[in-house]
Motif scaffolding. Sequence first.
Motif, short mmCIF file in Angstrom:
data_model
loop_
_atom_site.label_atom_id
_atom_site.label_comp_id
_atom_site.label_asym_id
_atom_site.label_seq_id
_atom_site.Cartn_x
_atom_site.Cartn_y
_atom_site.Cartn_z
N ASN A 137 0.85 -1.17 0.00
CA ASN A 137 0.00 0.00 0.00
C ASN A 137 0.90 1.23 0.00
N VAL A 138 0.74 2.10 -1.00
CA VAL A 138 1.61 3.25 -1.16
C VAL A 138 0.76 4.52 -1.10
N ALA A 139 1.24 5.49 -0.32
CA ALA A 139 0.57 6.79 -0.24
C ALA A 139 1.55 7.84 -0.74
N PHE A 140 1.23 8.50 -1.84
CA PHE A 140 2.11 9.49 -2.44
C PHE A 140 1.77 10.88 -1.94
N ASP A 141 2.79 11.70 -1.81
CA ASP A 141 2.60 13.13 -1.58
C ASP A 141 2.59 13.77 -2.96
N TRP A 142 1.41 14.05 -3.48
CA TRP A 142 1.29 14.47 -4.87
C TRP A 142 1.91 15.83 -5.12
N TYR A 143 1.89 16.73 -4.14
CA TYR A 143 2.50 18.04 -4.34
C TYR A 143 4.02 17.92 -4.47
N GLU A 144 4.62 17.08 -3.63
CA GLU A 144 6.06 16.86 -3.72
C GLU A 144 6.41 16.15 -5.03
N SER A 145 5.60 15.18 -5.42
CA SER A 145 5.84 14.47 -6.68
C SER A 145 5.73 15.41 -7.87
N HIS A 146 4.77 16.31 -7.81
CA HIS A 146 4.58 17.28 -8.89
C HIS A 146 5.80 18.19 -9.01
N CYS A 147 6.28 18.68 -7.90
CA CYS A 147 7.47 19.56 -7.91
C CYS A 147 8.69 18.80 -8.42
N GLU A 148 8.85 17.56 -7.98
CA GLU A 148 9.97 16.72 -8.42
C GLU A 148 9.89 16.47 -9.92
N ALA A 149 8.70 16.21 -10.43
CA ALA A 149 8.53 15.95 -11.85
C ALA A 149 8.87 17.19 -12.67
N LEU A 150 8.46 18.36 -12.21
CA LEU A 150 8.79 19.59 -12.93
C LEU A 150 10.28 19.86 -12.92
N ALA A 151 10.94 19.53 -11.81
CA ALA A 151 12.38 19.79 -11.71
C ALA A 151 13.19 18.81 -12.57
N ARG A 152 12.73 17.58 -12.71
CA ARG A 152 13.49 16.55 -13.41
C ARG A 152 13.01 16.27 -14.84
N SER A 153 12.01 16.94 -15.29
CA SER A 153 11.43 16.67 -16.60
C SER A 153 12.42 16.94 -17.72
N VAL A 154 12.68 15.93 -18.52
CA VAL A 154 13.58 16.07 -19.66
C VAL A 154 12.99 17.03 -20.69
N GLU A 155 11.70 16.93 -20.90
CA GLU A 155 11.05 17.77 -21.90
C GLU A 155 11.14 19.25 -21.53
N ILE A 156 10.99 19.56 -20.27
CA ILE A 156 11.09 20.97 -19.84
C ILE A 156 12.52 21.47 -20.02
N ARG A 157 13.49 20.61 -19.66
CA ARG A 157 14.88 21.01 -19.87
C ARG A 157 15.18 21.24 -21.34
N GLN A 158 14.65 20.38 -22.21
CA GLN A 158 14.86 20.57 -23.65
C GLN A 158 14.29 21.91 -24.11
N GLN A 159 13.10 22.23 -23.65
CA GLN A 159 12.49 23.50 -24.05
C GLN A 159 13.30 24.69 -23.54
N LYS A 160 13.83 24.59 -22.33
CA LYS A 160 14.67 25.68 -21.80
C LYS A 160 15.90 25.86 -22.66
N TRP A 161 16.52 24.74 -23.10
CA TRP A 161 17.71 24.83 -23.95
C TRP A 161 17.34 25.43 -25.30
N ARG A 162 16.19 25.06 -25.84
CA ARG A 162 15.79 25.60 -27.15
C ARG A 162 15.53 27.09 -27.06
N VAL A 163 14.92 27.52 -25.96
CA VAL A 163 14.68 28.96 -25.77
C VAL A 163 16.02 29.69 -25.66
N LYS A 164 16.94 29.12 -24.91
CA LYS A 164 18.27 29.72 -24.75
C LYS A 164 19.01 29.75 -26.09
N GLN A 165 18.83 28.70 -26.89
CA GLN A 165 19.47 28.63 -28.20
C GLN A 165 18.97 29.74 -29.12
N ARG A 166 17.68 30.00 -29.09
CA ARG A 166 17.10 31.04 -29.95
C ARG A 166 17.48 32.42 -29.46
#
Length: 166
Positions: A137-166
Amino acid sequence: AGPGAIPGFNNGVLIARIRTDIALADFEANVRNLVRDVERTYWELYYAYRRLDAVIAGRDSALQTWRQVHAKYVIGARGGGAQDEAQARQQYFQFRSAVEQSLSNLYRTENTLRYLMGLTATDGRLIRPCDEPTTANVAFDWYESHCEALARSVEIRQQKWRVKQR
């Protein structure tokens, strides 16, 4: 602006570094997706074996019922009419068809797993998962998981690099 520079187009060291970072993020996303696909297919194969076992048990039970009803039909006992025998036979053949479909699905899933893992399909062996799914039985802290996902998201990092590139 560096080797291979085009006048009016900034193609320097910083841009090359950003392109490398984008390529690394692509590679990381592809590795993540491959691992996810292998794990998902592994558990699909596990459940394909479970479905096959359940359908085989149903087929065997239907065969036993058909034999009992047929024996009653042959001796003319109660509960052994022609309609009862035909219904039991039809149910057995339905289960037999379901077994064949489940076996086909199992082979297809096993072949997909082999493909993802880079194994040949003709080595004469079948892959059979040996692990049982966890039932903790697992109980997730969804707010912490959401913040972790935003910080580690490969897609978001790619978009940041593309913005920086332009």
